[in-house]
Each structure stands twice: as C-alpha cells, then as structure tokens.
Design an enzyme around this catalytic site. Structure first.
Site, PDB file in Angstrom:
ATOM      1  N   SER A  10     -62.459 -43.336  57.158  1.00 62.78           N
ATOM      2  CA  SER A  10     -61.039 -43.074  57.341  1.00 62.78           C
ATOM      3  C   SER A  10     -60.454 -44.207  58.169  1.00 62.78           C
ATOM      4  O   SER A  10     -61.189 -44.908  58.879  1.00 62.78           O
ATOM      5  CB  SER A  10     -60.857 -41.757  58.099  1.00 62.78           C
ATOM      6  OG  SER A  10     -59.530 -41.617  58.570  1.00 62.78           O
ATOM      7  N   TYR A  45     -63.188 -35.596  64.895  1.00 65.56           N
ATOM      8  CA  TYR A  45     -63.082 -36.119  63.524  1.00 65.56           C
ATOM      9  C   TYR A  45     -63.156 -37.641  63.512  1.00 65.56           C
ATOM     10  O   TYR A  45     -63.930 -38.244  62.748  1.00 65.56           O
ATOM     11  CB  TYR A  45     -61.766 -35.650  62.904  1.00 65.56           C
ATOM     12  CG  TYR A  45     -61.478 -36.242  61.545  1.00 65.56           C
ATOM     13  CD1 TYR A  45     -62.081 -35.728  60.400  1.00 65.56           C
ATOM     14  CD2 TYR A  45     -60.597 -37.313  61.398  1.00 65.56           C
ATOM     15  CE1 TYR A  45     -61.818 -36.269  59.141  1.00 65.56           C
ATOM     16  CE2 TYR A  45     -60.327 -37.856  60.152  1.00 65.56           C
ATOM     17  CZ  TYR A  45     -60.937 -37.328  59.028  1.00 65.56           C
ATOM     18  OH  TYR A  45     -60.678 -37.870  57.795  1.00 65.56           O
TER      19      TYR A  45
HETATM   20  P1  NAD Z   1     -59.972 -31.752  50.764  1.00 63.72           P
HETATM   21  O1  NAD Z   1     -59.824 -30.602  51.676  1.00 63.72           O
HETATM   22  O2  NAD Z   1     -59.336 -31.635  49.436  1.00 63.72           O
HETATM   23  O3  NAD Z   1     -61.501 -32.089  50.569  1.00 63.72           O
HETATM   24  C1  NAD Z   1     -62.452 -31.855  51.564  1.00 63.72           C
HETATM   25  C2  NAD Z   1     -63.566 -31.039  50.964  1.00 63.72           C
HETATM   26  O4  NAD Z   1     -64.631 -30.960  51.909  1.00 63.72           O
HETATM   27  C3  NAD Z   1     -63.217 -29.597  50.651  1.00 63.72           C
HETATM   28  O5  NAD Z   1     -62.673 -29.459  49.365  1.00 63.72           O
HETATM   29  C4  NAD Z   1     -64.560 -28.889  50.778  1.00 63.72           C
HETATM   30  O6  NAD Z   1     -65.116 -28.660  49.507  1.00 63.72           O
HETATM   31  C5  NAD Z   1     -65.436 -29.879  51.511  1.00 63.72           C
HETATM   32  N1  NAD Z   1     -66.096 -29.259  52.647  1.00 63.72           N
HETATM   33  C6  NAD Z   1     -65.613 -29.093  53.906  1.00 63.72           C
HETATM   34  N2  NAD Z   1     -66.541 -28.438  54.655  1.00 63.72           N
HETATM   35  C7  NAD Z   1     -67.607 -28.206  53.846  1.00 63.72           C
HETATM   36  C8  NAD Z   1     -68.861 -27.582  54.021  1.00 63.72           C
HETATM   37  N3  NAD Z   1     -69.233 -27.071  55.215  1.00 63.72           N
HETATM   38  N4  NAD Z   1     -69.693 -27.494  52.964  1.00 63.72           N
HETATM   39  C9  NAD Z   1     -69.334 -27.999  51.755  1.00 63.72           C
HETATM   40  N5  NAD Z   1     -68.161 -28.626  51.534  1.00 63.72           N
HETATM   41  C10 NAD Z   1     -67.318 -28.710  52.575  1.00 63.72           C
HETATM   42  O7  NAD Z   1     -59.398 -33.013  51.562  1.00 63.72           O
HETATM   43  P2  NAD Z   1     -59.499 -34.601  51.316  1.00 63.72           P
HETATM   44  O8  NAD Z   1     -58.437 -35.177  52.154  1.00 63.72           O
HETATM   45  O9  NAD Z   1     -59.563 -34.904  49.896  1.00 63.72           O
HETATM   46  O10 NAD Z   1     -60.872 -34.977  52.030  1.00 63.72           O
HETATM   47  C11 NAD Z   1     -61.878 -35.729  51.403  1.00 63.72           C
HETATM   48  C12 NAD Z   1     -62.424 -36.765  52.379  1.00 63.72           C
HETATM   49  O11 NAD Z   1     -61.443 -37.755  52.622  1.00 63.72           O
HETATM   50  C13 NAD Z   1     -62.842 -36.227  53.746  1.00 63.72           C
HETATM   51  O12 NAD Z   1     -64.067 -36.816  54.132  1.00 63.72           O
HETATM   52  C14 NAD Z   1     -61.730 -36.717  54.642  1.00 63.72           C
HETATM   53  O13 NAD Z   1     -62.171 -36.879  55.966  1.00 63.72           O
HETATM   54  C15 NAD Z   1     -61.418 -38.043  53.992  1.00 63.72           C
HETATM   55  N6  NAD Z   1     -60.123 -38.606  54.360  1.00 63.72           N
HETATM   56  C16 NAD Z   1     -58.977 -37.980  54.004  1.00 63.72           C
HETATM   57  C17 NAD Z   1     -57.771 -38.529  54.378  1.00 63.72           C
HETATM   58  C18 NAD Z   1     -56.481 -37.868  54.018  1.00 63.72           C
HETATM   59  O14 NAD Z   1     -55.435 -38.309  54.506  1.00 63.72           O
HETATM   60  N7  NAD Z   1     -56.471 -36.849  53.195  1.00 63.72           N
HETATM   61  C19 NAD Z   1     -57.724 -39.703  55.121  1.00 63.72           C
HETATM   62  C20 NAD Z   1     -58.924 -40.315  55.476  1.00 63.72           C
HETATM   63  C21 NAD Z   1     -60.115 -39.757  55.087  1.00 63.72           C
END
Ligand code: NAD
Ligand code: MG
Length: 299
Positions: A190, A203
């Site tokens: 991230s 985080y």
């Molecule tokens: P999202 O909520 O759609 O996806 C995250 C997923 O993590 C969930 O759908 C869930 O299935 C899974 N998860 C969480 N805890 C879990 C557990 N204990 N067991 C199994 N699965 C679990 O959100 P997203 O934003 O698409 O996140 C995906 C990745 O992107 C993450 O690693 C997040 O940190 C990273 N990220 C997101 C952003 C943003 O702005 N959305 C920015 C930087 C990084």
C-alpha cells in the site's frame, strides 16, 4: 464493450470523481451493498491471452482488488482458485460466474486466513483443484482505523498482522514446493507502507512488512526461478473503506485529496498491474513494487 482498458482516455475523467455517502458495514462487508458499487472491470476488461494456461491462487478474490484480479486473470486465460471469508459467498458468486463465463475454471476455497493450518489447507486444495499452481496472489487484507493508539486493542493488532503478514508467509511457505521455475508470487502492499497515516498504525506497519518481506523473498526465490513482486495500491474504492477502514465521515472526500489524479481509483485499474507481474512479459522484473496510486509520490 464500448471501451476496454486499452482505450485512449484522460485518466482524470476515465472514472467519475465519486463522493460516496457516509456508510458503514461490519467487517468484512459485502461489496454488493455499497453505494456506489466498485468497478471490477466487468464491462471493460478485455483479455488477450497473457496468462494462457496459468493456475492462480488469489486471496481476497470475492471483492475489490482481488476480485478485479480474478476476473482479469480468467479473461487472460488462467484458471483461478479463490479464497475469501464464508460470509462473503454472495460477492464471490458474482466473480465465480464471470470466471466461468470466460471459459475458465473457478475453485472456491472459503476460509479464515488468520489460521496457519487453514492457509496450508488452502494451498493444498488449490493445487488439487487446479491440477497444480504457478501464480500466488496475496490480496486479502484487514484495515481498521483508530485515531488513538489507546483504542487499538492487542487483539486487533494481532489480527491485522495475522491477516496481512502471517497469512502470506504461511501461504508462500506452503506453495513454494509446488511452484515450478517461471512461477510468480505477487503480494499487496500500500502507499501506507512508505507514508503511514496516523490513524492506522497497525495496518501501515503490516504494509511496510509486506514490502520488506517480499523483497527478501524475491532474492531467495529467484534462485528457484520464482519471481516475487508487490503491487502497492493507493486510494481505491472498495468495501475495505466502509468496514471501518477509514473514518466513515471522511468517505465523501475519499481519494480526491490524496491522489494527484483527483479521484479514487477503481479495482479495475489495479488489475492490469497484477496481470503484468504474473505474466512472462515481466520476466526481468523481480523484487519490484509497482505503485498504482493515482500519482502519489513514492520512494
Ligand atoms: P476488500 O475488502 O474488497 O478485500 C479485502 C479482502 O480481504 C476481503 O474481501 C476478504 O475476503 C479478505 N479477508 C480479510 N480478512 C480475511 C481473513 N481473516 N481470511 C480470509 N480473507 C480475509 O478490499 P480491497 O481494498 O480490495 O483490499 C485488497 C487489498 O488491497 C488489501 O490487502 C488492502 O490492504 C490493499 N489495499 C487497498 C487499498 C484501497 O484503497 N482499497 C489501498 C492500498 C492497499
Ligand atoms: Mg470481500
């Protein structure tokens, strides 16, 4: 398709500048219940055979970035094993249907990644279901905001690290014996890894750890012909944000002030980076962090 990811366009107006209403769901939430619903590239991602015959395990594949990656991988010709939490089945069903519509195999393996034994079982089930494995994509993540360190419980701190750092470690450790030379591992960091926000200490620290762990792993696993890389997304409209990822009151401004592009990204805009790093076209790219963040300055 009226446009696809190759259509010439002004990136500032490619997607509308959203101002999401204040909304809240309990973790992990359902993307289908969001306003607006994020764009996974359902109508726009066009595959050109870049991952033909590949077999990928993707965590967090039910929603957001992981779901967009799963759809893109299938349209590029890969079979996909998907992990997500059991409560997210309805979001996963949407993605599974699109993988199958692309003519590829979808192997659903729901379960909780905070368990080491489940992570090992996940890899075994993916190998069985796909008939092998050559791409591991760790996208699942946990993010819960707190303004004050006093409010971050020890349990939360532990669960954030288990989900974001331990699980990829357990999964990669179990997967390596199955990965032939040419295989790829992609982890998800991230912008927080280098620019931690004050309200998500646990985080941001996990994201720094993922970046570091990946660069170390890359140097070790390249001796087996396995490339390890990282995607570092910036503000992207996903259900993570409305399940206490950020202060709900800040949602109407989500993304617009942080990213020089002036808007939040959509999961569909993250997927091509994951395709590139899995594909053999990135054969000389290893230990790299690909920032996909709307122009935020990165080290
Ligand atoms: P999202 O909520 O759609 O996806 C995250 C997923 O993590 C969930 O759908 C869930 O299935 C899974 N998860 C969480 N805890 C879990 C557990 N204990 N067991 C199994 N699965 C679990 O959100 P997203 O934003 O698409 O996140 C995906 C990745 O992107 C993450 O690693 C997040 O940190 C990273 N990220 C997101 C952003 C943003 O702005 N959305 C920015 C930087 C990084
Ligand atoms: Mg989800």
């Amino acid at each position: 398709m009226t446009r696809d990811q190759y259509t010439f366009a002004d990136p500032r107006s490619l997607y509308p500048t959203i101002s999401p209403e204040v909304q809240h769901q309990d973790e992990p939430g359902l993307q289908s219940q969001m306003t607006p619903v994020p764009d996974l590239g359902e109508e726009t991602y066009r595959g050109t055979g870049r991952l033909t015959g590949r077999r990928a395990l993707i965590t967090g594949a039910d929603s957001g970035i992981g779901a967009a990656v799963a759809i893109a991988y299938a349209r590029e010709g890969a079979d996909v094993a998907l992990n997500y939490l059991p409560s997210e089945q309805s979001d996963a069903d949407h993605v599974i249907a699109l993988i199958e519509a692309a003519g590829q195999k979808a192997v659903a393996i729901p379960g909780d990644l905070t368990s080491a034994s489940f992570c090992r079982e996940l890899v075994e089930k993916a190998v069985d279901g796909l008939g092998g494995l050559d791409a591991v994509v760790n996208v699942a993540g946990k993010q819960v905001w707190h303004e004050d360190i006093a409010d971050i419980t020890d349990e939360q701190f532990d669960l954030t690290f288990r989900t974001n750092v331990y699980a990829p470690f357990w999964i990669v450790k179990a997967a390596v014996p199955h990965l032939a030379p040419g295989s790829t591992i992609i982890n998800t960091a991230s912008a927080e890894a280098h620019t931690p926000a004050p309200d998500r200490l646990d985080y941001a620290a996990t994201k720094g750890a993922i970046n570091n762990l990946s660069k170390g792993m890359s140097q070790q696993l390249i001796s087996k012909g396995i490339r390890v890389n990282v995607v570092a997304p910036g503000p992207t409209w996903t259900v993570l944000q409305v399940t206490d990822g950020v202060d709900p009151e800040s949602l109407p401004e989500f993304g617009s002030s942080e990213a020089p592009l002036g808007r939040a990204g959509q999961p569909a805009e993250q997927a091509p980076a994951y395709v590139f790093l899995a594909s053999a076209e990135s054969s000389f790219v290893a230990g790299e962090t690909l920032n996909v963040n709307g122009g935020m300055v990165s080290p």
